[in-house]
Scaffold this active site. Structure first.
Site, PDB file in Angstrom:
ATOM      1  CB  CYS A 142      -0.891   0.036   1.233  1.00  0.00           C
ATOM      2  SG  CYS A 142      -1.823  -1.453   1.561  1.00  0.00           S
ATOM      3  CG  HIS A 196      -1.833   5.047  -1.314  1.00  0.00           C
ATOM      4  ND1 HIS A 196      -2.496   5.909  -2.157  1.00  0.00           N
ATOM      5  CD2 HIS A 196      -2.251   3.794  -1.651  1.00  0.00           C
ATOM      6  CE1 HIS A 196      -3.305   5.211  -2.944  1.00  0.00           C
ATOM      7  NE2 HIS A 196      -3.166   3.924  -2.667  1.00  0.00           N
ATOM      8  NE  ARG A 223      -8.996   2.057  -3.731  1.00  0.00           N
ATOM      9  CZ  ARG A 223      -8.486   2.381  -4.905  1.00  0.00           C
ATOM     10  NH1 ARG A 223      -8.498   3.621  -5.320  1.00  0.00           N
ATOM     11  NH2 ARG A 223      -7.975   1.477  -5.703  1.00  0.00           N
ATOM     12  CB  CYS A 270      -5.720  -1.387  -3.376  1.00  0.00           C
ATOM     13  SG  CYS A 270      -5.850   0.395  -3.433  1.00  0.00           S
TER      14      CYS A 270
END
Lengths: 292, 106
Positions: A206, A210, A249, A253
């Site tokens: 992740c 991000h 989400r 992802c």
């Protein structure tokens, strides 16, 4: 003389041994201190990382995701907010929320403050069950406790309900608590581990998108910063042509990096939501949101 | 036997032996079953580590499809690809047990 020399050597060895033990103890002590979970320090470091990386972005603006990354995108967001595409979901959610179940009870009976203005307190750690309870999970638990079938976690009804609940909580700062319970700390750590762990054939975590690359483009998409990334959930995404929840989400992802997604609300996702929400404590709820 | 024939026979014999031992021979259904089972087992192990890849699943599906069509060469090749992908996902999961901390914001 010879006996004395032997004695000196013995003392010296004993001192060296003792010093070695002290050094080892200090080393082990510092290693264990480094690995002792410290959520408050994590949250401070998290905020510092992003505010250092984007010094022009106000702390509370990070909740606008990619739209906080530059002025042009911010203008796009302002224009979008004039006719927000999530408006229908808020209306539907409000209607659903106020409609009683077959047994006469309603969602309001399952939540503190009748479910109004409480989004900022979710997810929370349930010390009875020993697990993280997200808002989506709490909604389905409420339905099942009242004899209603659960909704899909990813869109439609669940997105509408969470959109309404988020809307009633707008502006309230995330207030996620980690109770004094080793299981809560373990859930937090598990969420953190999930966030930073590389997975899928693309070998992304992740954090790859991000933390390392917010503001950069991945194909046509501008990546959102991890700070405040859940504050605007659920979201209307143009890419989805509809609303999606936090569960949607997370699972999409995973698919995008060629990892088989887990089931929505599996422990890992609940812990991940707990971690990401906690490190965004203090930032306002901005949901529902709109994203490209 | 002429002196020309003797080396020719030897070459033919060697070629035949190499061909028999070579993987280029047509794969059978049994070959596919063995290769597919190995790939599935590796993917199951990746599942236990909560780290399956979508590409492994897709490659396993294409192996099964090729086998259903009777193309066991392609089925075995896809099974082997799937096994390699599954093993890579297992490696990744094990390696990340500690390596995730390298990316952590501190």
């Amino acid at each position: 003389m010879g006996g004395r020399r032997r004695g000196d050597i013995g003392v010296r060895s004993a001192i060296r041994f003792a010093l070695g033990i002290v050094a080892l103890a200090a080393l082990l002590g510092s290693a264990s201190a480094a690995e002792t979970p410290n959520p408050a320090a994590d949250a401070a470091a998290f905020k510092k990382f992003f505010t250092d990386k984007f010094p022009k972005v106000k702390l509370e603006d990070f909740v606008n995701g990619p739209y906080s990354m530059d002025e042009g995108l911010h203008r796009q967001w302002q224009e979008k907010e004039q006719f927000p595409p999530y408006e229908f979901a808020v209306e539907t959610g409000k209607e659903m929320f106020s409609k009683p179940f077959k047994n006469g009870k309603s969602y309001a009976d399952c939540f503190p403050n009748q479910g109004i203005g409480v989004r900022q307190d979710y997810p929370y750690f349930d010390t009875k069950g020993g697990k993280v309870i997200t808002l989506e999970l709490a909604l389905n638990q409420c339905r099942e406790a009242n004899g209603e079938p659960p909704f899909s976690y990813v869109k439609d009804e669940m997105a509408a309900l969470t959109a309404y609940m988020a809307f009633t909580s707008r502006g309230k700062p995330f207030d996620i608590k980690i109770p004094d319970d080793p299981r809560a700390l373990e859930a937090y750590e598990s969420g953190k581990r999930y966030f930073y762990t590389r997975r899928g054939q693309l070998n992304f975590s992740c954090a790859t998108c991000h933390v390392q690359s917010p503001g950069e483009r991945i194909r046509a998409e501008v990546l959102a910063p991890a700070l405040g990334i859940l504050n605007a959930m659920p979201i209307y995404r143009s890419e989805w042509s509809g609303m999606g929840t936090t569960s949607r989400r997370f699972t999409t992802c995973n698919s995008q990096i060629r990892a088989v997604p887990l089931d929505p609300q599996d422990d890992e996702y609940r812990d991940l939501e707990y971690y990401l929400s906690y490190v965004s404590n203090g930032l306002p709820i901005a949901g529902p949101g709109a994203r490209p | 036997m002429s002196s020309i024939m003797r080396p020719l026979i030897a070459v033919v014999a060697v070629t035949a032996a190499v061909a028999a031992a070579s993987p280029l021979h047509a794969a059978s259904e049994a070959d596919f079953s063995v290769a597919y089972a190995a790939a599935e087992a590796a993917n199951k192990q990746a599942g236990a580590l909560r780290n399956q890849w979508t590409t492994t699943a897709a490659t396993l599906a294409s192996a099964k499809k090729a086998a259903a069509e009777g193309n066991f060469d392609a089925a075995v090749a896809a099974s082997k690809d799937a096994e390699a992908l599954a093993k890579a996902s297992i490696y990744q999961a094990n390696e990340q047990k500690d390596a995730w901390r390298e990316m952590e914001i501190k």
